[in-house]
Enzyme design. Structure first.
Site, PDB file in Angstrom:
ATOM      1  N   GLU A  21      81.267  38.037  -1.598  1.00 39.22           N
ATOM      2  CA  GLU A  21      80.835  39.136  -0.739  1.00 39.22           C
ATOM      3  C   GLU A  21      79.473  39.637  -1.231  1.00 39.22           C
ATOM      4  O   GLU A  21      79.226  39.694  -2.436  1.00 39.22           O
ATOM      5  CB  GLU A  21      81.866  40.270  -0.810  1.00 39.22           C
ATOM      6  N   CYS A  74      87.463  41.571  -0.170  1.00 32.30           N
ATOM      7  CA  CYS A  74      87.430  42.610  -1.197  1.00 32.30           C
ATOM      8  C   CYS A  74      88.536  43.668  -1.035  1.00 32.30           C
ATOM      9  O   CYS A  74      89.699  43.367  -1.238  1.00 32.30           O
ATOM     10  CB  CYS A  74      86.046  43.255  -1.257  1.00 32.30           C
ATOM     11  N   LYS A  93      85.199  42.735   8.091  1.00 31.51           N
ATOM     12  CA  LYS A  93      85.960  43.468   7.065  1.00 31.51           C
ATOM     13  C   LYS A  93      86.511  44.772   7.628  1.00 31.51           C
ATOM     14  O   LYS A  93      85.779  45.597   8.170  1.00 31.51           O
ATOM     15  CB  LYS A  93      85.058  43.743   5.865  1.00 31.51           C
TER      16      LYS A  93
END
Length: 496
Positions: A80, A211, A179
């Protein structure tokens, strides 16, 4: 010379067997990248300057992609923020963004780069995949225009998304994921509608998220439990938070708890404590990397089972509260004290003897520990801890945690503070808890922030046990439970 029907059938059969055999396993790669950062993320730059920075990072990533392909890897995951870095404003991130189309458009940017407008980053990633015959997973920024007819449209007339893209070995865009659980600093991105992104290959069914997504139910648990992907692809920029949330510790635990393959590619940056990448299986870590000494990147390559749930070694389902609810409390709790782990107030009790059986409770959660140390170090304190409550800093989520851990010093007030080294060896331990959730992630972290593959077991009655000791002194043993039903609502409707 021609083939008789019999010979032809035999050849077809042999080829089909070989193909089936080949797809039983695959070679995975992850690359921990030391990102080349912009010197000033608060000042706007031109698209040309933005692309110059991104190309510098992609130069490094391309070397890793080539190296992985040369070693036979079928797929590589990169981190990321690995192409442009982090901590921007909405305005200053904009020159780094591209319009990423829905993969259903059947697009190979390498051969048709201008089909959806300028897309130099997608073109380059696509060409990396195509020229090396490897799936490439990368994290970029997506931009989508909107107007006043959309009541959610931001004032600047566009949505901006933290986005994972996957290109297949021909360079075709096969997956795009926005995301869903943005970190507190990602104010320059918008919350999307929830997406559950999967794609099929000859070597398994894949899902992707990013994440902080790993801490929440959507989309992470849906992909692993309901959609039953074989492997999760996980670009991350993960700052390590000891004693319970270092990258290798939690990501390997999640893979074991959810019983999936998990490919985690982190960034490397000492200023924000980022390191820790790995290739994890349902039974534990297969390859991992944790480095705080240098700023170098690191390529990891390992072989994985394509469809782990069909494997004879696939771990059975666990009833995480079965054992703990069947026994009486080991000890009175009049010696309890409280201390903080990552802003959460745990109830602890000190392990004062070389061996023992103890119980500590908080609210509805009772944690049971049986242990035996090789020797009691005078200058080291270990505690058994429990937490049952809502975590509210840098994200809100409900936790139930049982942990055995080393305190930072002999002062009990330091219990729960980060510590990276220890001297105390345990010959045996068994940890269990009366969890109200079926989602529990088993962690064992050793001195030097190292994992312990093969050195502990998860029993189907919910016990995390080690019967033969660990190869290094123990930092943390934990059962990290997530009670998703008690989470507050997702901030999806928040304005930018």
């Amino acid at each position: 010379m021609g083939c008789s029907p019999t010979h032809f059938s035999a050849i077809v059969f042999i080829l089909s067997v070989l193909k089936a055999y080949a797809s039983d396993s695959y070679i995975a790669a992850v690359y921990e990248h030391s990102v080349i950062l912009s010197e000033e993320t608060n000042l706007p730059v031109s698209p040309e300057d933005a692309l110059e920075l991104m190309n510098k990072n992609m130069d490094v990533l391309e070397i890793a992609v080539k190296a992985a392909a040369q070693q036979g890897a079928h797929i590589i995951v990169t981190p990321e923020d690995g192409i442009y870095g982090w901590v921007f404003t909405r305005e200053t991130i904009y020159p780094y963004l591209e319009d990423v189309p829905d993969p259903q458009v059947n697009w190979i940017p390498c051969t048709d780069p201008e089909r959806f407008g300028p897309a130099p980053v997608q073109k380059r990633l696509s060409c990396m995949a195509r020229s090396n015959s490897i799936y490439v997973v990368a994290n970029i920024g997506d931009k989508k225009p909107c107007n006043s007819s959309d009541p959610k449209c931001p004032e600047d007339g566009r949505y901006q998304y933290n986005t994972d893209v996957v290109f297949d070995s021909e360079g075709k865009l096969v997956a795009r994921y926005h995301k869903y659980n943005l970190f507190i600093t990602e104010t320059y991105f918008n919350y999307p509608e929830p997406e559950y992104v999967t794609f099929n290959t000859s070597f398994g069914n894949f899902g992707v998220f990013t994440c902080a997504d790993i801490l929440f139910h959507d989309p992470a648990v849906v992909l692993a439990s309901k959609l039953q992907v074989d492997t999760v692809l996980f670009p991350t920029a993960w700052g390590n938070t000891l004693p319970l949330l270092s990258a290798i510790q939690f990501h390997s635990a999640w893979a074991m708890g959810m019983r999936v393959n998990f490919l985690s590619a982190n960034t490397r940056n000492s200023s924000v404590d980022m390191t820790g990448s790995g290739i994890y299986g349902p039974n534990g870590p297969i390859a991992y990397h944790y480095n705080t000494e240098t700023e170098n990147g690191q390529l990891l390559i390992a072989q994985l089972n394509s469809r782990p749930h069909l494997s004879p070694t696939y771990p059975p389902a666990v009833n995480w509260s079965s054992y703990a609810t069947s026994i009486k409390h080991f000890s009175p709790t009049d010696q309890d004290f409280t201390a903080v782990i990552y802003y959460d107030l745990f109830t602890f009790m000190e392990l004062t003897k070389i061996e023992g059986n103890h119980t500590v409770c908080q609210k509805d959660l009772c944690c049971h520990l049986s242990y035996r140390m090789a020797e009691k170090q005078e200058d080291e304190v270990y505690v058994l801890g429990a937490f049952d409550g809502l975590h509210i800093v840098e994200g809100e989520y409900y936790l139930q945690i049982c942990t055995l851990l080393k305190c930072k010093s002999t002062d009990l007030k330091t219990c729960g503070q980060p510590v990276a080294t220890a001297q105390t060896r345990f010959e045996a331990f068994s940890l269990s808890g009366t969890f109200d959730t079926s989602y529990v992630f088993p962690e064992v972290l050793l001195s030097g922030v190292q994992l312990a593959p093969g050195e502990f077991q998860i029993l189907s009655d919910g016990r995390l046990i080690s019967q033969n000791g660990t190869s290094k002194p123990v930092l943390t043993v934990a059962l990290f439970g997530r009670w998703y039903e008690k989470d507050p609502p997702h901030p999806q409707q928040a304005s930018p």
